[in-house]
Design an enzyme around this catalytic site. Structure first.
Site, PDB file in Angstrom:
ATOM      1  N   GLU A 184       1.017  -1.519  -0.063  1.00 22.87           N
ATOM      2  CA  GLU A 184       0.225   0.096   0.015  1.00 22.87           C
ATOM      3  C   GLU A 184       1.026   1.058   0.287  1.00 22.87           C
ATOM      4  O   GLU A 184       0.173   2.166   0.769  1.00 22.87           O
ATOM      5  CB  GLU A 184      -0.999   0.031   1.139  1.00 22.87           C
ATOM      6  CG  GLU A 184      -1.713  -0.931   1.047  1.00 22.87           C
ATOM      7  CD  GLU A 184      -2.572  -1.001   2.304  1.00 22.87           C
ATOM      8  OE1 GLU A 184      -2.490  -0.455   3.036  1.00 22.87           O
ATOM      9  OE2 GLU A 184      -3.857  -2.274   2.239  1.00 22.87           O
ATOM     10  N   GLU A 192      -6.912 -10.393  -1.637  1.00 22.22           N
ATOM     11  CA  GLU A 192      -7.294 -10.251  -0.125  1.00 22.22           C
ATOM     12  C   GLU A 192      -8.934 -10.245  -0.327  1.00 22.22           C
ATOM     13  O   GLU A 192      -9.463  -9.159  -0.048  1.00 22.22           O
ATOM     14  CB  GLU A 192      -6.762  -8.752   0.763  1.00 22.22           C
ATOM     15  CG  GLU A 192      -6.060  -8.656   1.064  1.00 22.22           C
ATOM     16  CD  GLU A 192      -4.856  -8.012   1.832  1.00 22.22           C
ATOM     17  OE1 GLU A 192      -5.210  -6.793   1.927  1.00 22.22           O
ATOM     18  OE2 GLU A 192      -3.427  -7.809   1.315  1.00 22.22           O
TER      19      GLU A 192
END
Ligand code: GLA
Length: 389
Positions: free
Chosen positions: A166, A274
Protein backbone atom coordinates in the site's frame (compact mmCIF):
# COMPACT_ATOMS: atom_id res chain seq x y z
CA UNK A 1 -59.14 -48.22 -17.31
CA UNK A 2 -57.96 -49.70 -20.51
CA UNK A 3 -54.58 -51.43 -20.69
CA UNK A 4 -51.84 -49.50 -22.48
CA UNK A 5 -50.29 -51.26 -25.42
CA UNK A 6 -46.57 -52.04 -25.48
CA UNK A 7 -46.12 -49.56 -28.37
CA UNK A 8 -47.91 -46.82 -26.49
CA UNK A 9 -45.85 -47.54 -23.37
CA UNK A 10 -42.60 -47.29 -25.36
CA UNK A 11 -43.72 -44.04 -26.97
CA UNK A 12 -44.54 -42.55 -23.56
CA UNK A 13 -41.17 -43.69 -22.20
CA UNK A 14 -39.37 -42.10 -25.14
CA UNK A 15 -41.25 -38.85 -24.66
CA UNK A 16 -40.48 -38.89 -20.93
CA UNK A 17 -36.76 -39.50 -21.57
CA UNK A 18 -36.69 -36.67 -24.11
CA UNK A 19 -38.26 -34.27 -21.60
CA UNK A 20 -35.78 -35.32 -18.88
CA UNK A 21 -32.88 -34.84 -21.32
CA UNK A 22 -34.14 -31.38 -22.26
CA UNK A 23 -34.53 -30.33 -18.63
CA UNK A 24 -31.07 -31.55 -17.65
CA UNK A 25 -29.50 -29.85 -20.67
CA UNK A 26 -30.96 -26.54 -19.56
CA UNK A 27 -29.61 -26.95 -16.00
CA UNK A 28 -25.92 -26.96 -15.24
CA UNK A 29 -24.66 -30.17 -13.81
CA UNK A 30 -22.74 -29.25 -10.70
CA UNK A 31 -20.72 -31.65 -8.72
CA UNK A 32 -21.59 -30.68 -5.18
CA UNK A 33 -18.60 -32.66 -4.01
CA UNK A 34 -16.26 -30.25 -5.78
CA UNK A 35 -14.01 -28.04 -3.73
CA UNK A 36 -12.67 -24.62 -4.62
CA UNK A 37 -9.14 -25.83 -5.17
CA UNK A 38 -10.34 -28.67 -7.40
CA UNK A 39 -12.75 -26.52 -9.40
CA UNK A 40 -9.91 -24.09 -10.17
CA UNK A 41 -7.06 -26.61 -10.29
CA UNK A 42 -6.28 -25.76 -13.92
CA UNK A 43 -6.78 -22.03 -13.43
CA UNK A 44 -5.05 -20.58 -10.38
CA UNK A 45 -4.25 -21.30 -6.76
CA UNK A 46 -7.03 -20.67 -4.29
CA UNK A 47 -6.02 -19.19 -0.96
CA UNK A 48 -7.43 -17.82 2.25
CA UNK A 49 -6.11 -15.66 5.05
CA UNK A 50 -5.72 -17.57 8.28
CA UNK A 51 -5.31 -16.56 11.92
CA UNK A 52 -3.77 -18.36 14.92
CA UNK A 53 -7.12 -19.96 15.81
CA UNK A 54 -7.00 -21.74 12.44
CA UNK A 55 -3.35 -22.71 12.46
CA UNK A 56 -3.21 -23.59 16.14
CA UNK A 57 -5.90 -26.26 15.84
CA UNK A 58 -8.36 -24.37 18.07
CA UNK A 59 -11.16 -24.46 15.51
CA UNK A 60 -11.21 -27.93 14.08
CA UNK A 61 -14.09 -27.23 11.71
CA UNK A 62 -12.28 -24.23 10.28
CA UNK A 63 -9.05 -26.14 9.82
CA UNK A 64 -10.94 -28.91 8.00
CA UNK A 65 -12.54 -26.36 5.69
CA UNK A 66 -9.18 -24.76 4.91
CA UNK A 67 -7.60 -28.09 4.07
CA UNK A 68 -10.60 -29.16 2.00
CA UNK A 69 -10.93 -26.06 -0.17
CA UNK A 70 -7.62 -24.17 -0.28
CA UNK A 71 -4.09 -24.81 -1.47
CA UNK A 72 -2.56 -21.50 -0.40
CA UNK A 73 -2.57 -19.52 2.85
CA UNK A 74 -1.78 -15.94 3.86
CA UNK A 75 -1.17 -14.89 7.47
CA UNK A 76 -3.79 -12.30 8.38
CA UNK A 77 -1.69 -10.53 11.01
CA UNK A 78 1.09 -12.62 12.54
CA UNK A 79 3.88 -11.54 10.20
CA UNK A 80 3.20 -7.83 10.24
CA UNK A 81 5.85 -5.65 11.89
CA UNK A 82 3.78 -4.91 15.05
CA UNK A 83 3.24 -8.64 15.53
CA UNK A 84 6.86 -9.75 15.15
CA UNK A 85 8.51 -6.77 16.87
CA UNK A 86 6.02 -5.06 19.18
CA UNK A 87 8.76 -3.27 21.13
CA UNK A 88 12.26 -2.34 20.05
CA UNK A 89 14.39 -5.48 20.01
CA UNK A 90 11.57 -7.72 21.31
CA UNK A 91 10.83 -10.31 18.64
CA UNK A 92 7.78 -12.55 18.92
CA UNK A 93 7.57 -15.32 16.39
CA UNK A 94 5.30 -17.89 18.08
CA UNK A 95 2.26 -17.33 15.86
CA UNK A 96 4.35 -16.87 12.74
CA UNK A 97 6.28 -20.08 13.42
CA UNK A 98 2.98 -21.90 13.90
CA UNK A 99 1.67 -20.49 10.60
CA UNK A 100 4.72 -21.76 8.72
CA UNK A 101 4.60 -25.14 10.46
CA UNK A 102 0.92 -25.48 9.54
CA UNK A 103 1.65 -24.66 5.92
CA UNK A 104 4.51 -27.11 5.72
CA UNK A 105 2.62 -29.91 7.46
CA UNK A 106 -0.25 -29.58 5.03
CA UNK A 107 1.77 -28.80 1.95
CA UNK A 108 0.14 -25.41 1.40
CA UNK A 109 1.67 -22.58 -0.62
CA UNK A 110 2.55 -19.79 1.81
CA UNK A 111 2.67 -16.03 1.51
CA UNK A 112 4.64 -13.83 3.91
CA UNK A 113 2.70 -10.63 4.61
CA UNK A 114 4.09 -7.98 4.93
CA UNK A 115 7.55 -6.43 5.35
CA UNK A 116 7.28 -2.71 4.59
CA UNK A 117 3.98 -0.97 5.36
CA UNK A 118 2.81 2.26 6.97
CA UNK A 119 0.09 0.50 9.03
CA UNK A 120 0.49 -2.00 11.87
CA UNK A 121 4.10 -0.88 12.15
CA UNK A 122 5.20 0.68 15.46
CA UNK A 123 6.51 4.24 15.22
CA UNK A 124 9.90 3.22 16.64
CA UNK A 125 10.66 1.90 13.17
CA UNK A 126 10.92 5.51 12.05
CA UNK A 127 11.66 7.41 15.25
CA UNK A 128 14.50 7.42 17.75
CA UNK A 129 13.65 6.64 21.40
CA UNK A 130 13.40 10.38 22.13
CA UNK A 131 10.74 10.76 19.43
CA UNK A 132 12.94 12.59 16.93
CA UNK A 133 13.03 11.24 13.37
CA UNK A 134 15.67 8.69 12.41
CA UNK A 135 18.27 9.69 9.85
CA UNK A 136 18.20 8.22 6.35
CA UNK A 137 21.05 5.84 7.23
CA UNK A 138 19.28 4.71 10.40
CA UNK A 139 16.08 4.09 8.47
CA UNK A 140 17.86 1.98 5.87
CA UNK A 141 19.54 -0.01 8.63
CA UNK A 142 16.20 -0.50 10.44
CA UNK A 143 14.62 -1.78 7.25
CA UNK A 144 17.56 -4.06 6.47
CA UNK A 145 17.58 -5.53 9.97
CA UNK A 146 13.81 -6.09 9.90
CA UNK A 147 13.86 -7.85 6.55
CA UNK A 148 16.89 -9.93 7.51
CA UNK A 149 15.31 -11.02 10.80
CA UNK A 150 11.86 -11.80 9.41
CA UNK A 151 12.31 -12.87 5.79
CA UNK A 152 15.67 -14.45 6.63
CA UNK A 153 14.12 -16.54 9.41
CA UNK A 154 11.82 -18.29 6.92
CA UNK A 155 14.12 -18.31 3.89
CA UNK A 156 13.50 -21.41 1.80
CA UNK A 157 10.19 -22.08 3.61
CA UNK A 158 7.84 -19.18 2.82
CA UNK A 159 7.09 -19.16 -0.90
CA UNK A 160 6.62 -15.45 -1.51
CA UNK A 161 6.61 -12.11 0.29
CA UNK A 162 4.47 -9.02 0.05
CA UNK A 163 7.61 -6.91 0.29
CA UNK A 164 5.85 -3.55 0.18
CA UNK A 165 2.19 -2.97 0.98
CA UNK A 166 0.00 0.00 0.00
CA UNK A 167 2.67 2.59 -0.76
CA UNK A 168 0.87 4.05 -3.81
CA UNK A 169 -2.14 6.33 -3.35
CA UNK A 170 -5.38 6.98 -5.22
CA UNK A 171 -3.79 9.27 -7.76
CA UNK A 172 -0.71 7.18 -8.39
CA UNK A 173 1.39 9.18 -5.94
CA UNK A 174 3.48 7.72 -3.09
CA UNK A 175 1.45 7.94 0.12
CA UNK A 176 3.19 10.34 2.45
CA UNK A 177 2.99 8.05 5.48
CA UNK A 178 5.24 5.78 7.52
CA UNK A 179 8.45 4.92 5.70
CA UNK A 180 7.84 7.42 2.90
CA UNK A 181 7.30 10.31 5.29
CA UNK A 182 10.35 9.30 7.29
CA UNK A 183 12.61 8.96 4.23
CA UNK A 184 11.41 12.15 2.61
CA UNK A 185 11.77 12.33 -1.16
CA UNK A 186 9.29 10.75 -3.50
CA UNK A 187 8.98 7.31 -1.92
CA UNK A 188 10.68 5.26 -4.60
CA UNK A 189 13.78 4.89 -2.44
CA UNK A 190 11.72 3.01 0.16
CA UNK A 191 10.53 0.53 -2.45
CA UNK A 192 13.97 0.16 -3.99
CA UNK A 193 15.66 -0.65 -0.67
CA UNK A 194 12.89 -2.99 0.41
CA UNK A 195 13.11 -5.11 -2.74
CA UNK A 196 16.93 -5.18 -2.66
CA UNK A 197 16.95 -6.40 0.96
CA UNK A 198 14.14 -8.92 0.35
CA UNK A 199 16.07 -10.36 -2.59
CA UNK A 200 19.18 -10.59 -0.41
CA UNK A 201 17.56 -12.31 2.56
CA UNK A 202 14.85 -14.38 0.86
CA UNK A 203 16.52 -15.24 -2.45
CA UNK A 204 14.25 -18.22 -3.13
CA UNK A 205 10.98 -16.44 -2.37
CA UNK A 206 8.98 -14.57 -4.97
CA UNK A 207 8.77 -10.86 -4.24
CA UNK A 208 5.52 -8.94 -4.63
CA UNK A 209 4.03 -5.48 -4.36
CA UNK A 210 0.50 -5.52 -2.84
CA UNK A 211 -2.16 -2.79 -2.70
CA UNK A 212 -5.86 -1.91 -2.39
CA UNK A 213 -8.04 0.01 -4.83
CA UNK A 214 -5.88 -1.37 -7.62
CA UNK A 215 -8.67 -0.80 -10.08
CA UNK A 216 -8.58 2.97 -10.31
CA UNK A 217 -6.70 3.66 -13.54
CA UNK A 218 -4.55 6.39 -11.94
CA UNK A 219 -3.62 4.05 -9.12
CA UNK A 220 -2.71 1.30 -11.58
CA UNK A 221 -0.57 3.82 -13.52
CA UNK A 222 1.36 4.69 -10.36
CA UNK A 223 2.11 1.01 -9.75
CA UNK A 224 3.16 0.53 -13.36
CA UNK A 225 5.65 3.43 -13.10
CA UNK A 226 7.08 1.99 -9.88
CA UNK A 227 7.42 -1.56 -11.25
CA UNK A 228 9.03 -0.33 -14.48
CA UNK A 229 11.57 1.66 -12.50
CA UNK A 230 12.54 -1.41 -10.48
CA UNK A 231 12.76 -3.49 -13.63
CA UNK A 232 14.89 -0.88 -15.38
CA UNK A 233 17.33 -0.96 -12.49
CA UNK A 234 17.44 -4.76 -12.57
CA UNK A 235 15.82 -5.06 -9.13
CA UNK A 236 13.74 -8.21 -8.82
CA UNK A 237 9.97 -7.91 -8.49
CA UNK A 238 7.97 -11.03 -9.35
CA UNK A 239 4.38 -9.99 -8.93
CA UNK A 240 1.70 -7.49 -8.04
CA UNK A 241 -1.19 -8.29 -5.70
CA UNK A 242 -4.60 -6.72 -6.20
CA UNK A 243 -6.13 -6.84 -2.71
CA UNK A 244 -9.77 -6.77 -3.86
CA UNK A 245 -11.55 -5.53 -0.74
CA UNK A 246 -14.61 -4.88 -2.83
CA UNK A 247 -18.35 -4.52 -2.46
CA UNK A 248 -21.64 -5.62 -3.92
CA UNK A 249 -21.70 -2.54 -6.15
CA UNK A 250 -18.07 -1.76 -6.98
CA UNK A 251 -15.72 -1.76 -8.80
CA UNK A 252 -16.99 -2.01 -12.35
CA UNK A 253 -15.89 -5.01 -14.39
CA UNK A 254 -14.00 -2.96 -16.96
CA UNK A 255 -11.81 -1.42 -14.25
CA UNK A 256 -10.89 -4.83 -12.86
CA UNK A 257 -10.14 -6.19 -16.31
CA UNK A 258 -8.03 -3.17 -17.18
CA UNK A 259 -6.00 -3.55 -13.97
CA UNK A 260 -5.33 -7.26 -14.55
CA UNK A 261 -4.39 -6.76 -18.20
CA UNK A 262 -2.16 -3.75 -17.52
CA UNK A 263 -0.26 -5.34 -14.66
CA UNK A 264 0.14 -8.60 -16.54
CA UNK A 265 1.65 -6.71 -19.47
CA UNK A 266 4.57 -5.78 -17.19
CA UNK A 267 5.69 -9.40 -17.25
CA UNK A 268 5.02 -9.99 -13.55
CA UNK A 269 2.57 -12.36 -11.87
CA UNK A 270 -0.83 -10.92 -11.02
CA UNK A 271 -2.77 -12.11 -8.00
CA UNK A 272 -6.05 -11.34 -6.29
CA UNK A 273 -4.79 -11.33 -2.73
CA UNK A 274 -7.42 -10.24 -0.20
CA UNK A 275 -10.84 -10.77 -1.73
CA UNK A 276 -14.00 -10.00 0.23
CA UNK A 277 -17.37 -8.54 -0.79
CA UNK A 278 -18.88 -5.98 1.56
CA UNK A 279 -22.70 -6.13 1.73
CA UNK A 280 -23.32 -3.30 4.21
CA UNK A 281 -24.55 0.23 3.55
CA UNK A 282 -22.06 2.71 2.23
CA UNK A 283 -19.09 0.32 2.25
CA UNK A 284 -20.78 -1.87 -0.38
CA UNK A 285 -20.61 1.16 -2.71
CA UNK A 286 -16.90 1.93 -2.33
CA UNK A 287 -13.96 1.53 0.00
CA UNK A 288 -14.14 3.99 2.87
CA UNK A 289 -10.70 4.70 4.29
CA UNK A 290 -9.35 7.31 6.67
CA UNK A 291 -11.23 8.73 9.61
CA UNK A 292 -14.75 9.42 8.28
CA UNK A 293 -16.83 6.36 9.23
CA UNK A 294 -14.59 5.39 12.13
CA UNK A 295 -15.92 8.48 13.96
CA UNK A 296 -17.79 7.31 17.11
CA UNK A 297 -20.64 9.49 15.92
CA UNK A 298 -21.69 6.71 13.57
CA UNK A 299 -22.00 4.25 16.43
CA UNK A 300 -24.95 6.20 17.82
CA UNK A 301 -28.22 4.32 18.07
CA UNK A 302 -29.91 6.44 15.39
CA UNK A 303 -27.44 5.28 12.72
CA UNK A 304 -27.45 1.63 13.71
CA UNK A 305 -30.52 0.51 11.82
CA UNK A 306 -29.19 1.98 8.61
CA UNK A 307 -25.50 1.08 8.91
CA UNK A 308 -25.88 -2.38 10.47
CA UNK A 309 -29.12 -3.78 9.06
CA UNK A 310 -28.41 -7.54 8.96
CA UNK A 311 -27.58 -8.28 12.59
CA UNK A 312 -30.12 -11.10 12.70
CA UNK A 313 -29.22 -12.71 9.40
CA UNK A 314 -28.74 -11.95 5.74
CA UNK A 315 -32.04 -11.47 3.86
CA UNK A 316 -32.52 -13.88 0.95
CA UNK A 317 -32.41 -11.12 -1.61
CA UNK A 318 -28.99 -9.95 -0.38
CA UNK A 319 -27.80 -13.56 -0.25
CA UNK A 320 -28.72 -13.73 -3.95
CA UNK A 321 -26.92 -10.47 -4.69
CA UNK A 322 -23.82 -11.76 -2.93
CA UNK A 323 -23.93 -14.96 -4.99
CA UNK A 324 -24.32 -12.97 -8.22
CA UNK A 325 -21.47 -10.66 -7.32
CA UNK A 326 -19.11 -13.52 -6.45
CA UNK A 327 -20.07 -15.23 -9.69
CA UNK A 328 -19.38 -12.06 -11.64
CA UNK A 329 -15.97 -11.63 -10.03
CA UNK A 330 -14.89 -15.23 -10.46
CA UNK A 331 -16.02 -15.11 -14.07
CA UNK A 332 -13.66 -12.18 -14.63
CA UNK A 333 -10.85 -14.12 -12.94
CA UNK A 334 -11.62 -17.37 -14.75
CA UNK A 335 -11.75 -15.66 -18.13
CA UNK A 336 -8.31 -14.25 -17.36
CA UNK A 337 -6.94 -17.38 -15.76
CA UNK A 338 -3.88 -17.31 -18.02
CA UNK A 339 -2.98 -13.97 -16.42
CA UNK A 340 -3.81 -14.75 -12.78
CA UNK A 341 -1.67 -16.86 -10.49
CA UNK A 342 -3.73 -16.98 -7.31
CA UNK A 343 -7.05 -15.84 -5.86
CA UNK A 344 -7.05 -15.50 -2.07
CA UNK A 345 -10.05 -14.73 0.15
CA UNK A 346 -9.35 -12.50 3.14
CA UNK A 347 -10.66 -14.84 5.81
CA UNK A 348 -12.71 -18.03 5.97
CA UNK A 349 -16.07 -17.67 7.73
CA UNK A 350 -17.85 -14.32 7.99
CA UNK A 351 -17.01 -13.92 11.66
CA UNK A 352 -13.29 -14.02 10.84
CA UNK A 353 -13.50 -10.97 8.59
CA UNK A 354 -12.02 -7.57 9.44
CA UNK A 355 -15.05 -6.16 7.63
CA UNK A 356 -17.13 -6.58 10.81
CA UNK A 357 -14.94 -4.03 12.52
CA UNK A 358 -13.90 -1.57 9.85
CA UNK A 359 -14.63 1.21 9.23
CA UNK A 360 -17.60 1.05 11.63
CA UNK A 361 -16.83 -1.15 14.65
CA UNK A 362 -19.15 -3.96 15.69
CA UNK A 363 -21.21 -4.48 12.52
CA UNK A 364 -22.39 -7.83 11.20
CA UNK A 365 -21.03 -8.26 7.69
CA UNK A 366 -21.20 -11.24 5.31
CA UNK A 367 -18.24 -10.79 2.99
CA UNK A 368 -16.94 -14.35 2.58
CA UNK A 369 -18.12 -17.71 1.27
CA UNK A 370 -19.08 -19.32 4.58
CA UNK A 371 -21.48 -18.18 7.28
CA UNK A 372 -20.63 -17.93 10.94
CA UNK A 373 -22.01 -21.44 11.52
CA UNK A 374 -19.81 -22.92 8.74
CA UNK A 375 -22.70 -23.37 6.35
CA UNK A 376 -21.81 -22.13 2.87
CA UNK A 377 -23.32 -19.03 1.36
CA UNK A 378 -25.11 -19.55 -1.92
CA UNK A 379 -22.11 -17.69 -3.34
CA UNK A 380 -19.91 -20.75 -2.81
CA UNK A 381 -22.01 -22.76 -5.23
CA UNK A 382 -21.95 -19.90 -7.74
CA UNK A 383 -18.17 -19.75 -7.56
CA UNK A 384 -17.86 -23.52 -7.94
CA UNK A 385 -20.08 -23.41 -11.02
CA UNK A 386 -18.14 -20.78 -12.94
CA UNK A 387 -15.62 -23.16 -14.57
CA UNK A 388 -18.30 -25.68 -15.61
CA UNK A 389 -20.91 -23.27 -16.93
C1 GLA B 1 -4.94 -4.56 4.23
C2 GLA B 1 -3.75 -5.38 4.61
C3 GLA B 1 -4.18 -6.63 5.28
C4 GLA B 1 -5.26 -6.40 6.30
C5 GLA B 1 -6.40 -5.73 5.66
C6 GLA B 1 -7.48 -5.65 6.67
O1 GLA B 1 -5.56 -5.03 3.14
O2 GLA B 1 -2.94 -5.71 3.52
O3 GLA B 1 -3.09 -7.18 5.93
O4 GLA B 1 -4.81 -5.61 7.36
O5 GLA B 1 -5.92 -4.48 5.22
O6 GLA B 1 -7.59 -6.85 7.39
Amino acid sequence: MSAISFREQSARLLLFSAIVAMISASCTSVNTETTLKDAYADSFMIGCAVNPLHTGGHLEQATDLILEHFNAISPENCLKPEAVQPRPGVWTFDDADEFVKFGEEHDLWMLGHTLVWHNQTPSFYWEKPDGTPKTREELIETMRAHIKTVAGRYAGRIDAWDVVNEIIGEFGEYRNKGWVKAFGGDGYEVVRNAFIFADRYAPDAELYYNDFNVWRPAHVDGIVTMVRKLQKEGIRIDGVGIQAHWGLNYPKTEYIEHAIDTLHSLGVKVMITELDVDVLPITREGQVIGQSLTDPLYQHEEFEEYLDPYKDGLPTEVEEQLADRYEELFRIFYNRRDKIDRVTLWGLTDDSSWKNGYPVPGRTNYPLLWNRDYTPHKALQSVLEVPVK
